[in-house]
Design a protein around this motif. Structure first.
Motif, PDB file in Angstrom:
ATOM      1  N   ASP A  13       0.876  -1.169   0.000  1.00 43.03           N
ATOM      2  CA  ASP A  13       0.000   0.000   0.000  1.00 43.03           C
ATOM      3  C   ASP A  13       0.914   1.220   0.000  1.00 43.03           C
ATOM      4  O   ASP A  13       1.310   1.735   1.043  1.00 43.03           O
ATOM      5  N   LEU A  14       1.281   1.662  -1.201  1.00 38.34           N
ATOM      6  CA  LEU A  14       2.283   2.714  -1.337  1.00 38.34           C
ATOM      7  C   LEU A  14       1.805   4.058  -0.792  1.00 38.34           C
ATOM      8  O   LEU A  14       2.589   4.790  -0.182  1.00 38.34           O
ATOM      9  N   GLU A  15       0.529   4.370  -0.975  1.00 39.80           N
ATOM     10  CA  GLU A  15       0.028   5.663  -0.519  1.00 39.80           C
ATOM     11  C   GLU A  15       0.066   5.750   1.015  1.00 39.80           C
ATOM     12  O   GLU A  15       0.536   6.738   1.583  1.00 39.80           O
ATOM     13  N   ALA A  16      -0.422   4.717   1.689  1.00 36.32           N
ATOM     14  CA  ALA A  16      -0.436   4.726   3.159  1.00 36.32           C
ATOM     15  C   ALA A  16       0.984   4.684   3.721  1.00 36.32           C
ATOM     16  O   ALA A  16       1.301   5.379   4.691  1.00 36.32           O
ATOM     17  N   THR A  17       1.844   3.898   3.113  1.00 30.50           N
ATOM     18  CA  THR A  17       3.234   3.805   3.572  1.00 30.50           C
ATOM     19  C   THR A  17       3.951   5.134   3.386  1.00 30.50           C
ATOM     20  O   THR A  17       4.686   5.584   4.281  1.00 30.50           O
ATOM     21  N   ALA A  18       3.736   5.757   2.239  1.00 29.63           N
ATOM     22  CA  ALA A  18       4.367   7.057   1.992  1.00 29.63           C
ATOM     23  C   ALA A  18       3.879   8.091   3.003  1.00 29.63           C
ATOM     24  O   ALA A  18       4.675   8.873   3.539  1.00 29.63           O
TER      25      ALA A  18
END
Length: 182
Positions: free
Chosen positions: A76-81
């Motif tokens: 989950d790139l958005e949440a991790t970022a």
């Protein structure tokens, strides 16, 4: 009369021990100093320490709580970022850089693994087969295995970053796509 009472109550009184009994008593007497010198408490504590280490390895280390996954184990790139204080584009750049690092590490470990394996084969082939000369050759084999395992771990991490999902080792080995790190 006292003697007669003792004989009737205890059948072993007055009997001579058997040859096996005398031998066993002698063995126990000879082995007693060795058993007293055995560090039983230290061995028990060492066994408990090994048990705790095995439990810790089975439990695994906790992952980064700031790294998020979807239900199907995709990143989950958005949440991790967001949790790292980065934009999605910056996180992509970090993952691309990490992908290059894992590819280089995999190839270096794989290359060194083959070099040391070939040296090990040469040494094993040219060493005369005697017990005191072959032991160092056999002790070197786990080092080669260690390098190949490091290469595999780096290649698996590279595959996970490339596919953007938390793949298992079995999934990596069964892949029909690109196997070698890039």
């Amino acid at each position: 009369m006292l003697r007669d009472r003792n004989r009737t109550e205890d059948p072993t009184v007055g009997k001579r021990p058997s040859m096996f009994g005398r031998t066993w008593r002698g063995v126990k007497r000879l082995g007693a100093p060795a058993t007293r010198a055995f560090p039983k408490d230290e061995v028990v504590e060492g066994g408990r320490a090994i048990g705790r280490l095995i439990a810790a390895v089975r439990q695994g280390r906790p992952g980064d709580p700031r790294f998020r996954l979807h239900e199907d184990r995709r990143f989950d790139l958005e949440a991790t970022a967001f949790l790292h204080g980065l934009s999605a584009h910056q996180l992509e750049a970090v993952l691309w850089r990490r992908q290059r690092q894992t590819a280089v590490a995999a190839y270096i470990a794989f290359g060194f693994g083959w070099v040391f394996f070939l040296l090990w084969l040469f040494k094993a082939a040219t060493t005369p087969w005697s017990s005191w000369r072959i032991l160092p050759v056999l002790e070197f084999a786990p080092f080669c295995v260690f390098l190949f395992l490091i290469a595999f771990r780096s290649a698996l991490q590279n595959y996970q970053i490339r596919t953007r999902r938390l793949a298992t080792a079995g999934e990596y080995l069964d892949t029909s796509g690109q196997f070698w790190p890039s």
